[in-house]
Design an enzyme around this catalytic site. Structure first.
Site, PDB file in Angstrom:
ATOM      1  CG  ASP A  67      -2.169   0.795   1.081  1.00 18.53           C
ATOM      2  OD1 ASP A  67      -3.265   0.216   1.184  1.00 18.53           O
ATOM      3  OD2 ASP A  67      -2.067   2.032   0.852  1.00 18.53           O
ATOM      4  NE  ARG A  72     -23.167  10.325  -5.872  1.00 14.07           N
ATOM      5  CZ  ARG A  72     -22.547   9.212  -5.512  1.00 14.07           C
ATOM      6  NH1 ARG A  72     -22.560   8.157  -6.315  1.00 14.07           N
ATOM      7  NH2 ARG A  72     -21.923   9.136  -4.353  1.00 14.07           N
ATOM      8  CG  ASP A  96       2.482   5.030  -5.869  1.00 16.34           C
ATOM      9  OD1 ASP A  96       1.697   4.458  -6.659  1.00 16.34           O
ATOM     10  OD2 ASP A  96       2.422   6.249  -5.594  1.00 16.34           O
ATOM     11  NE  ARG A 154     -23.036  10.338   2.686  1.00 12.42           N
ATOM     12  CZ  ARG A 154     -22.753  11.563   3.138  1.00 12.42           C
ATOM     13  NH1 ARG A 154     -21.659  11.768   3.826  1.00 12.42           N
ATOM     14  NH2 ARG A 154     -23.559  12.584   2.885  1.00 12.42           N
ATOM     15  CD  GLU A 207     -27.314   9.241  -8.616  1.00 12.50           C
ATOM     16  OE1 GLU A 207     -26.494   8.317  -8.698  1.00 12.50           O
ATOM     17  OE2 GLU A 207     -27.694   9.686  -7.525  1.00 12.50           O
ATOM     18  CE1 TYR A 218     -13.525   3.180  -8.201  1.00 15.09           C
ATOM     19  CE2 TYR A 218     -15.916   3.416  -8.193  1.00 15.09           C
ATOM     20  CZ  TYR A 218     -14.780   2.659  -7.966  1.00 15.09           C
ATOM     21  OH  TYR A 218     -14.910   1.359  -7.513  1.00 15.09           O
ATOM     22  CG  HIS A 219     -18.579   4.042 -11.117  1.00 17.05           C
ATOM     23  ND1 HIS A 219     -18.986   5.126 -10.379  1.00 17.05           N
ATOM     24  CD2 HIS A 219     -18.885   2.961 -10.360  1.00 17.05           C
ATOM     25  CE1 HIS A 219     -19.520   4.723  -9.234  1.00 17.05           C
ATOM     26  NE2 HIS A 219     -19.478   3.405  -9.198  1.00 17.05           N
ATOM     27  CE  LYS A 255     -12.286   0.002  -9.136  1.00 24.33           C
ATOM     28  NZ  LYS A 255     -11.446  -0.956  -8.439  1.00 24.33           N
ATOM     29  CB  SER A 262     -18.328   8.674 -11.300  1.00 25.67           C
ATOM     30  OG  SER A 262     -17.630   7.493 -10.934  1.00 25.67           O
ATOM     31  CB  THR A 299     -17.397  -0.920  -9.352  1.00 26.31           C
ATOM     32  OG1 THR A 299     -18.631  -0.346  -8.938  1.00 26.31           O
ATOM     33  CG2 THR A 299     -17.029  -0.324 -10.687  1.00 26.31           C
ATOM     34  NE  ARG A 359     -10.144   6.626   1.763  1.00 22.47           N
ATOM     35  CZ  ARG A 359     -10.339   7.773   2.388  1.00 22.47           C
ATOM     36  NH1 ARG A 359      -9.388   8.694   2.454  1.00 22.47           N
ATOM     37  NH2 ARG A 359     -11.496   8.041   2.960  1.00 22.47           N
ATOM     38  CG  LEU A 373       0.671   3.950   3.910  1.00 24.45           C
ATOM     39  CD1 LEU A 373       1.523   4.353   5.111  1.00 24.45           C
ATOM     40  CD2 LEU A 373      -0.342   2.882   4.328  1.00 24.45           C
TER      41      LEU A 373
HETATM   42  P1  NAD Z   1      -9.943   2.285   0.220  1.00 25.29           P
HETATM   43  O1  NAD Z   1      -9.720   3.599  -0.425  1.00 25.29           O
HETATM   44  O2  NAD Z   1     -10.323   2.236   1.647  1.00 25.29           O
HETATM   45  O3  NAD Z   1      -8.631   1.377   0.031  1.00 25.29           O
HETATM   46  C1  NAD Z   1      -7.815   1.405  -1.115  1.00 25.29           C
HETATM   47  C2  NAD Z   1      -6.359   1.256  -0.666  1.00 25.29           C
HETATM   48  O4  NAD Z   1      -5.514   1.263  -1.817  1.00 25.29           O
HETATM   49  C3  NAD Z   1      -5.908   2.409   0.237  1.00 25.29           C
HETATM   50  O5  NAD Z   1      -5.310   1.901   1.417  1.00 25.29           O
HETATM   51  C4  NAD Z   1      -4.913   3.183  -0.627  1.00 25.29           C
HETATM   52  O6  NAD Z   1      -3.892   3.790   0.140  1.00 25.29           O
HETATM   53  C5  NAD Z   1      -4.390   2.093  -1.564  1.00 25.29           C
HETATM   54  N1  NAD Z   1      -3.915   2.602  -2.866  1.00 25.29           N
HETATM   55  C6  NAD Z   1      -4.575   3.424  -3.737  1.00 25.29           C
HETATM   56  N2  NAD Z   1      -3.800   3.691  -4.800  1.00 25.29           N
HETATM   57  C7  NAD Z   1      -2.627   3.023  -4.614  1.00 25.29           C
HETATM   58  C8  NAD Z   1      -1.423   2.914  -5.366  1.00 25.29           C
HETATM   59  N3  NAD Z   1      -1.241   3.589  -6.512  1.00 25.29           N
HETATM   60  N4  NAD Z   1      -0.424   2.137  -4.883  1.00 25.29           N
HETATM   61  C9  NAD Z   1      -0.566   1.484  -3.708  1.00 25.29           C
HETATM   62  N5  NAD Z   1      -1.681   1.556  -2.940  1.00 25.29           N
HETATM   63  C10 NAD Z   1      -2.693   2.320  -3.395  1.00 25.29           C
HETATM   64  O7  NAD Z   1     -11.019   1.514  -0.677  1.00 25.29           O
HETATM   65  P2  NAD Z   1     -11.941   0.252  -0.310  1.00 25.29           P
HETATM   66  O8  NAD Z   1     -13.266   0.744   0.069  1.00 25.29           O
HETATM   67  O9  NAD Z   1     -11.199  -0.673   0.588  1.00 25.29           O
HETATM   68  O10 NAD Z   1     -12.074  -0.405  -1.745  1.00 25.29           O
HETATM   69  C11 NAD Z   1     -11.109  -1.343  -2.204  1.00 25.29           C
HETATM   70  C12 NAD Z   1     -11.397  -1.728  -3.639  1.00 25.29           C
HETATM   71  O11 NAD Z   1     -12.703  -2.283  -3.723  1.00 25.29           O
HETATM   72  C13 NAD Z   1     -11.360  -0.538  -4.585  1.00 25.29           C
HETATM   73  O12 NAD Z   1     -10.661  -0.878  -5.762  1.00 25.29           O
HETATM   74  C14 NAD Z   1     -12.811  -0.244  -4.874  1.00 25.29           C
HETATM   75  O13 NAD Z   1     -12.965   0.252  -6.160  1.00 25.29           O
HETATM   76  C15 NAD Z   1     -13.469  -1.597  -4.694  1.00 25.29           C
HETATM   77  N6  NAD Z   1     -14.862  -1.466  -4.231  1.00 25.29           N
HETATM   78  C16 NAD Z   1     -15.151  -0.864  -3.031  1.00 25.29           C
HETATM   79  C17 NAD Z   1     -16.481  -0.741  -2.626  1.00 25.29           C
HETATM   80  C18 NAD Z   1     -16.876  -0.072  -1.338  1.00 25.29           C
HETATM   81  O14 NAD Z   1     -18.095   0.092  -1.101  1.00 25.29           O
HETATM   82  N7  NAD Z   1     -15.956   0.322  -0.489  1.00 25.29           N
HETATM   83  C19 NAD Z   1     -17.499  -1.258  -3.440  1.00 25.29           C
HETATM   84  C20 NAD Z   1     -17.173  -1.862  -4.653  1.00 25.29           C
HETATM   85  C21 NAD Z   1     -15.834  -1.961  -5.031  1.00 25.29           C
HETATM   86  N1  USQ Z   2     -26.463   8.814  -2.075  1.00 23.26           N
HETATM   87  C1  USQ Z   2     -27.438   9.496  -1.370  1.00 23.26           C
HETATM   88  N2  USQ Z   2     -27.066  10.137  -0.240  1.00 23.26           N
HETATM   89  C2  USQ Z   2     -25.792  10.114   0.240  1.00 23.26           C
HETATM   90  C3  USQ Z   2     -24.795   9.397  -0.473  1.00 23.26           C
HETATM   91  C4  USQ Z   2     -25.171   8.777  -1.632  1.00 23.26           C
HETATM   92  O1  USQ Z   2     -28.607   9.541  -1.765  1.00 23.26           O
HETATM   93  O2  USQ Z   2     -25.547  10.719   1.295  1.00 23.26           O
HETATM   94  C5  USQ Z   2     -26.834   8.100  -3.305  1.00 23.26           C
HETATM   95  C6  USQ Z   2     -26.014   8.482  -4.529  1.00 23.26           C
HETATM   96  O3  USQ Z   2     -26.559   9.598  -5.205  1.00 23.26           O
HETATM   97  C7  USQ Z   2     -26.061   7.186  -5.335  1.00 23.26           C
HETATM   98  C8  USQ Z   2     -26.146   6.094  -4.278  1.00 23.26           C
HETATM   99  O4  USQ Z   2     -26.571   6.724  -3.085  1.00 23.26           O
HETATM  100  O5  USQ Z   2     -27.231   7.136  -6.090  1.00 23.26           O
HETATM  101  C9  USQ Z   2     -24.861   5.338  -4.022  1.00 23.26           C
HETATM  102  O6  USQ Z   2     -23.818   6.240  -3.668  1.00 23.26           O
HETATM  103  P1  USQ Z   2     -22.523   5.700  -2.868  1.00 23.26           P
HETATM  104  O7  USQ Z   2     -21.641   6.856  -2.601  1.00 23.26           O
HETATM  105  O8  USQ Z   2     -22.951   4.872  -1.727  1.00 23.26           O
HETATM  106  O9  USQ Z   2     -21.879   4.669  -3.937  1.00 23.26           O
HETATM  107  P2  USQ Z   2     -20.990   4.888  -5.236  1.00 23.26           P
HETATM  108  O10 USQ Z   2     -20.683   6.310  -5.492  1.00 23.26           O
HETATM  109  O11 USQ Z   2     -21.625   4.141  -6.355  1.00 23.26           O
HETATM  110  O12 USQ Z   2     -19.625   4.168  -4.876  1.00 23.26           O
HETATM  111  C10 USQ Z   2     -19.495   3.087  -3.944  1.00 23.26           C
HETATM  112  C11 USQ Z   2     -18.007   2.899  -3.676  1.00 23.26           C
HETATM  113  C12 USQ Z   2     -17.315   2.476  -4.968  1.00 23.26           C
HETATM  114  C13 USQ Z   2     -17.992   1.235  -5.517  1.00 23.26           C
HETATM  115  C14 USQ Z   2     -19.489   1.456  -5.723  1.00 23.26           C
HETATM  116  C15 USQ Z   2     -20.228   0.174  -6.041  1.00 23.26           C
HETATM  117  O13 USQ Z   2     -17.427   4.104  -3.174  1.00 23.26           O
HETATM  118  O14 USQ Z   2     -15.940   2.198  -4.702  1.00 23.26           O
HETATM  119  O15 USQ Z   2     -17.419   0.869  -6.752  1.00 23.26           O
HETATM  120  O16 USQ Z   2     -20.056   1.907  -4.463  1.00 23.26           O
HETATM  121  S1  USQ Z   2     -21.618   0.457  -7.058  1.00 23.26           S
HETATM  122  O17 USQ Z   2     -22.437   1.529  -6.479  1.00 23.26           O
HETATM  123  O18 USQ Z   2     -22.378  -0.772  -7.143  1.00 23.26           O
HETATM  124  O19 USQ Z   2     -21.128   0.885  -8.361  1.00 23.26           O
END
Ligand code: NAD
Ligand code: USQ
Length: 395
Positions: free
Chosen positions: A31, A328, A74, A247, A330, A187-188, A191, A185, A144, A35, A33
């Site tokens: 990692d 957003r 990294d 949240r 959406e 981010y998406h 992926k 987004s 995702t 984040r 770090l």
């Molecule tokens: P997070 O941000 O808490 O953890 C990601 C970790 O990766 C962090 O510790 C960060 O420091 C590290 N990182 C980022 N870029 C890096 C790099 N270039 N080199 C080395 N380390 C790096 O995220 P999370 O919630 O644990 O999610 C993990 C994975 O799962 C992500 O890829 C995310 O897209 C996916 N995911 C998460 C959720 C969710 O709801 N949290 C849902 C669907 C998918």
């Molecule tokens: N939303 C609200 N109120 C809030 C926060 C969010 O109504 O306070 C709504 C958003 O508008 C959206 C939905 O809730 O319609 C989901 O938002 P989110 O922030 O919970 O989820 P998202 O942005 O999609 O991202 C999260 C993770 C991401 C992962 C994704 C899975 O951060 O890493 O890939 O969920 S998924 O949603 O299935 O694509």
């Protein structure tokens, strides 16, 4: 197995590292770090007090006798990641290491550029280094559900691939294609790009890859993080990194009206953290062979509409619900049907939304409520400049 957990200091990576260590695997957390640095940039902190990664690893060893090895690295630094792989030669690699917040990726042009540079380079560097070093590890990537775009056109979203028939001069021909992506987004979008990188390296170099299309993860504890207060997991509540159900639960705990965007008509896929780590274990046990297509699982257990979640949490806790302008871009409403047969067939017994577990998160939030900065709760990242103006005028 020797397993590299890339991004193992994060919200899902840390409990996954513990879960796999508990099963007896040799775990190497990699990692950079970043984040933790982003918390500093945003002026927020995890709801739960997190120790340094080195301290967390020390406590795990003290509690279990198992070692977690931490490497500050990294993934954007190609030469270093290649050298690391050549030295450690893991049997499996789990790739969590990306910038994962959609709102953070939309904050400004700079955040868009950072997210694309970080995520796409991290994934591509890893793939190129695996080929160069000849490391024949099973790569499991956390993708995702958002690559599909959330709208169901009549039939449930399949696990990654779509069967289509095309007309050719010699008659109809059946094809299997990657399900068309429709990211919502930047981010998406990264992926979605990852998917193409995986397809290419599986087909060209025979890399063995599993891509887990995961829904929104909720919850905070797993059976391993509960073992010691200092093993506690990260928990994001702020407007960029906090995900919707987590949240709502912390908002309920501190008496903050639940922040529903728009009509709350978005339906999303969800999975509890405990199931998320179990799914990674199941995916590891079912590795593809060299030459196979990328194996894709839909890693989700249930779907819910955002306003239904808000109403459920409000009923359980007495919280108020507030309907806010949506920052957003959406759909106002969407239906979402998703197939997840593969994990069920491998033995996943899903944890579904239960009052007990929801209440547990509220209790965690109450315990650490003094750490919450209420001014960081609103979502302020807007998807377009027009939306930014609208949201500003009607906060
Ligand atoms: P997070 O941000 O808490 O953890 C990601 C970790 O990766 C962090 O510790 C960060 O420091 C590290 N990182 C980022 N870029 C890096 C790099 N270039 N080199 C080395 N380390 C790096 O995220 P999370 O919630 O644990 O999610 C993990 C994975 O799962 C992500 O890829 C995310 O897209 C996916 N995911 C998460 C959720 C969710 O709801 N949290 C849902 C669907 C998918
Ligand atoms: N939303 C609200 N109120 C809030 C926060 C969010 O109504 O306070 C709504 C958003 O508008 C959206 C939905 O809730 O319609 C989901 O938002 P989110 O922030 O919970 O989820 P998202 O942005 O999609 O991202 C999260 C993770 C991401 C992962 C994704 C899975 O951060 O890493 O890939 O969920 S998924 O949603 O299935 O694509």
């Amino acid at each position: 197995m020797r397993i590299a957990v890339l991004g193992g200091d994060g919200f899902v990576g840390w409990p996954t590292a513990l879960h796999l260590s508990d099963l007896g695997h040799e775990i190497h957390i990699v990692d950079n770090l970043s984040r933790r640095w982003i918390d500093a940039e945003l002026g927020v902190q995890s709801l739960t007090p997190m120790d340094s990664i080195q301290e967390r690893c020390r406590i795990w060893h003290q509690e279990t006798g198992q070692r977690l090895h931490f490497h500050l690295l990294d993934l954007r630094e190609y030469d270093r990641i290649r050298a690391w792989l050549a030295e450690y030669r893991p049997d499996a690699i789990i790739h969590f290491a990306e910038q994962r917040a959609a709102p953070y990726s939309m904050k400004s042009d700079r955040h868009k550029v950072y997210t694309v540079n970080n995520n796409v380079n991290a994934t591509h560097n890893l793939l190129a280094a695996m080929v160069e070093t000849g490391v024949d590890a099973h790569l499991v990537h956390l993708g995702t559900m958002g690559v599909y775009g959330y709208s169901t056109v009549g039939a449930p979203i399949p696990e990654g691939y779509l069967d289509v028939t095309v007309d050719t001069p010699t008659g109809p021909r059946d094809l299997e294609i990657l399900y068309p992506t429709r990211p919502g987004s930047v981010y998406h979008m990264t992926k979605s790009l990852d998917q193409i990188l995986f397809q290419y390296y599986a087909q060209n170099d025979g890399l063995r890859i599993t891509d887990l299309h995961q829904g929104i993860v909720w919850g905070t504890h797993t059976s391993q993080t509960r073992r010691h207060p200092q093993l506690i997991n990260r928990f994001d509540y702020d407007g960029d990194y906090g995900t919707v159900l987590n949240r709502f639960l912390i908002q309920a705990a501190i008496g903050y009206p639940l922040t529903v965007h728009g009509t709350g008509g978005q339906t999303r896929a969800f999975i509890h953290l405990q199931d998320s780590v179990r799914c990674v274990e199941l995916a590891l046990s079912d590795a593809p062979k060299a030459g196979d297509r990328v194996k894709i699982f839909n890693q989700m257990t249930e779907t819910h509409r955002v306003r239904d979640l808000a109403e459920m949490v409000a009923k359980m806790t007495g919280a108020k619900v507030s309907y806010l302008p949506n920052p957003r871009k959406e759909a106002d409403e969407n239906e979402l049907l998703v197939r997840n047969d593969q994990f069920l067939a491998l033995g996943l017994k899903p944890v579904t939304l239960q009052e007990g577990l929801l209440a547990e998160v509220v209790d965690v939030a109450k315990k650490f409520a003094h750490r919450i900065d209420r001014s960081r709760v609103p979502c302020v990242s807007a998807w377009t400049k027009d939306i930014a103006q609208r949201v500003e005028h009607d906060p």
